[in-house]
Design a protein around this motif. Structure first.
Motif, mmCIF file in Angstrom:
data_model
loop_
_atom_site.group_PDB
_atom_site.id
_atom_site.type_symbol
_atom_site.label_atom_id
_atom_site.label_comp_id
_atom_site.label_asym_id
_atom_site.label_seq_id
_atom_site.Cartn_x
_atom_site.Cartn_y
_atom_site.Cartn_z
ATOM 1 N N ASN A 1 0.857 -1.177 0.000
ATOM 2 C CA ASN A 1 0.000 0.000 0.000
ATOM 3 C C ASN A 1 0.894 1.229 0.000
ATOM 4 O O ASN A 1 2.019 1.190 0.505
ATOM 5 C CB ASN A 1 -0.918 0.015 1.222
ATOM 6 C CG ASN A 1 -1.935 1.145 1.171
ATOM 7 O OD1 ASN A 1 -2.327 1.581 0.099
ATOM 8 N ND2 ASN A 1 -2.352 1.618 2.331
ATOM 9 N N TRP A 2 0.401 2.305 -0.623
ATOM 10 C CA TRP A 2 1.110 3.578 -0.583
ATOM 11 C C TRP A 2 0.249 4.543 0.207
ATOM 12 O O TRP A 2 -0.881 4.817 -0.167
ATOM 13 C CB TRP A 2 1.364 4.131 -1.981
ATOM 14 C CG TRP A 2 2.662 4.873 -2.051
ATOM 15 C CD1 TRP A 2 2.891 6.160 -1.681
ATOM 16 C CD2 TRP A 2 3.913 4.346 -2.482
ATOM 17 N NE1 TRP A 2 4.211 6.480 -1.851
ATOM 18 C CE2 TRP A 2 4.866 5.393 -2.345
ATOM 19 C CE3 TRP A 2 4.345 3.108 -2.958
ATOM 20 C CZ2 TRP A 2 6.200 5.234 -2.693
ATOM 21 C CZ3 TRP A 2 5.658 2.945 -3.297
ATOM 22 C CH2 TRP A 2 6.582 3.998 -3.162
ATOM 23 N N VAL A 3 0.758 5.044 1.317
ATOM 24 C CA VAL A 3 -0.057 5.784 2.266
ATOM 25 C C VAL A 3 -0.290 7.205 1.756
ATOM 26 O O VAL A 3 0.652 7.982 1.588
ATOM 27 C CB VAL A 3 0.594 5.815 3.661
ATOM 28 C CG1 VAL A 3 -0.291 6.576 4.650
ATOM 29 C CG2 VAL A 3 0.837 4.395 4.153
ATOM 30 N N GLU A 4 -1.559 7.544 1.518
ATOM 31 C CA GLU A 4 -1.932 8.864 1.008
ATOM 32 C C GLU A 4 -2.690 9.689 2.044
ATOM 33 O O GLU A 4 -3.181 10.776 1.728
ATOM 34 C CB GLU A 4 -2.772 8.714 -0.256
ATOM 35 C CG GLU A 4 -2.033 7.996 -1.373
ATOM 36 C CD GLU A 4 -2.860 7.843 -2.621
ATOM 37 O OE1 GLU A 4 -3.462 8.847 -3.059
ATOM 38 O OE2 GLU A 4 -2.944 6.722 -3.151
ATOM 39 N N ASP A 5 -2.785 9.204 3.253
ATOM 40 C CA ASP A 5 -3.479 9.924 4.321
ATOM 41 C C ASP A 5 -2.505 10.883 4.993
ATOM 42 O O ASP A 5 -1.559 10.454 5.660
ATOM 43 C CB ASP A 5 -4.020 8.929 5.343
ATOM 44 C CG ASP A 5 -4.703 9.609 6.533
ATOM 45 O OD1 ASP A 5 -4.883 10.846 6.490
ATOM 46 O OD2 ASP A 5 -5.056 8.902 7.489
#
Length: 511
Positions: free
Chosen positions: A95-99
């Motif tokens: 996953n690539w964290v965009e939060d």
């Protein structure tokens, strides 16, 4: 000593150029050496890196490193392992964290939770390369997950990534070298790299001619979710720097992002509304106080202000000006003629005046209905402060927040203002028709949270006397008090605040 060609000394760079077609800002080309292919960039086109933020759909301008890539062996086999550029097999559960709230923002993580989705079989990401944007020390909300990956068949705009045709992925990957950089720039603008905007700084760019003349200041993003101003200002700055615009006299100062904290988080306010109760605070207590302590002295240094905004409801672009010349106590003013001449030159289809008088009337109604009193200083924003300081200014509402034409309106407004003031040698570009002029006369107050307008009224939308425009919580209809127009409308409002303002026709700019 053996001769070594220059090609062996220079690290090859991937060049991405986009924006040749204003109607399709996401279409561009990607070049490595003599190999050029079509590509797609962000749906919002390219953006100055100082203005890049999470979720804006824009690709940052600049030169960035490419450190490694991933591939899906089920789709591409193991050929990428043999390439010079380091490719890793794509995990099935990454996953690539965009939060922006996450401590792992803009980082690659493995999702080991039972509900993790399998990431194989994603055709757009059969091969992808992270672009080194905002990743060494990630700045919250500064933009994440900028990749190079496969384009959709229609080459539609991305979320900010650079995309090429799927059938060219392997050829592209085979041409990459370790340590390669990607250079992203507009097709028709000078190449530049500017540092990311910091929430505790205010970037100001000034140009000063050698001949005397008036001093203009142009501001954007006093409210952080209003982005047409920063983009328009960045374009004008670039044109001054490359020589397309030349300052003939005087000076101009550009402040693309006044409220950097609010801009970064794509919200109207940092801690509160900067365009209310604007003034220097000896003991600053919030983000907007600190901004005001820098902004107010900056405004006082200039003669004229053009402040670029946008609005949430539909409607045409318009400008707000101050009162006629007067010696009153609310908003004394002595430069109405200069301000009126400026707003005419800006070429907007609608002009509104009467804000502070209307706010005073609304404050009286609010107190009569038992709501907490609000000081009249709450009606003071950038242009009101500019008038109190001895200058004059115009607030320009460039259109709705999401209208892509808002940037064009802001850009044209700046050019017309520069031309009118004689700062550049040009004639303002004016429409054939004179602007429609309205005077704000009274506010429609919400008495209860359930009070609401019947629809989302456009800025300047005409209404007829007695027309039902909403309903009170009691079921009583809300009717227009006279033939006029509505401005600053919200479907609902907190009790004691304005649902909208009513305007009367005005001959203020009549010749």
């Amino acid at each position: 000593m053996n001769d070594i060609s220059a090609s062996h000394l220079v690290q090859p760079v991937i060049k991405v150029r986009a924006g040749q077609d204003p109607d399709q800002p996401h279409r561009g080309t990607l070049t490595i050496g003599n190999w050029t292919i079509p590509c797609a960039v962000g749906r919002s086109g390219l953006r100055d890196p100082a203005l890049k933020r999470e979720g804006d759909g824009a690709t940052p301008i600049g030169t960035f490193p490419l450190r490694y890539g991933f591939y899906d062996p089920e789709a591409l086999g193991d050929e990428p392992r043999s390439f010079a550029f380091p490719f890793l097999e794509k995990p099935a559960n990454y996953n690539w964290v965009e939060d922006p709230e996450s401590p792992f923002y803009n980082q690659f993580v493995l999702d080991m939770s039972p509900e993790a989705q399998t990431r194989t079989g994603e055709r757009l990401f059969d091969l992808f390369i992270p672009v080194g944007w905002n990743d060494s020390t990630p700045r919250a909300a500064g933009g994440s997950a900028i990749f190079m990956h496969a384009a959709r068949p229609d080459f539609s705009g991305t979320q900010g990534c650079v995309a090429i045709a799927h059938d060219q992925l392997l050829e592209f990957a085979s041409r990459l070298q370790p340590g390669m950089m990607i250079d992203i720039a507009p097709a028709d603008a000078p190449e530049q790299v500017t540092p990311p905007v910091q929430t505790e700084t205010m970037e100001c760019v000034s140009f000063r001619a050698l001949q005397p003349g008036p001093s203009l200041i142009v501001t954007g993003s006093v409210h952080g979710n209003e982005t047409c101003g920063p983009t328009a200002i960045a374009r004008v700055i670039a044109e001054f720097r490359c020589g397309r615009l030349r300052l003939a006299r005087g000076s101009v100062t550009f402040v693309p992002v006044v409220n950097a904290l609010a801009y970064r988080w794509n919200r109207r306010e940092g801690d509160r509304n900067l365009n209310r109760d604007l003034g220097e605070k000896p003991v600053p207590v919030d983000n907007e106080d600190r901004i005001a302590n820098v902004l107010c002295p900056l405004l006082r240094e200039h003669d004229v202000l053009i402040d670029l905004h946008s609005f949430s409801s539909p409607g045409v672009p318009f400008a707000l000006i101050g009162p006629a010349d007067n010696n009153g106590t609310l908003e004394p003013f002595a430069k109405a003629a200069q301000e009126e001449a400026l707003v005419k030159a800006l070429g907007l289809p609608m002009v509104v005046h009467g804000w502070m008088d209307a706010f005073k009337q609304a404050a009286t109604v609010r107190a009569e209905r038992g709501f907490p009193e609000i000081s009249l200083t709450h009606s003071v924003g950038t242009t009101e402060y500019m008038r109190f300081a001895g200058g004059y200014g115009v607030t320009v509402e460039c259109g709705t927040h999401t209208d892509p034409q808002g940037t064009a309106v802001g850009y044209r407004t700046i050019l017309n203002g520069l031309a009118h003031l004689g700062l550049v040698v040009a004639d303002p570009i004016l429409p054939k028709d004179a602007p429609q002029v309205w005077e704000i006369s009274e506010a429609l107050m919400a008495d209860a949270a359930e009070d609401r307008l019947s629809r989302r009224f456009a800025a300047g939308e005409a209404v007829r006397e007695g027309e039902v425009i909403g309903q009170r919580a009691s079921g009583q209809p809300i009717r227009a008090p006279y033939d006029g127009a509505i401005i600053f409308a919200s479907l609902t409002a907190e009790p004691g605040t304005e649902l909208c303002f009513f305007c009367r026709p005005s001959d203020r700019l009549g010749d």
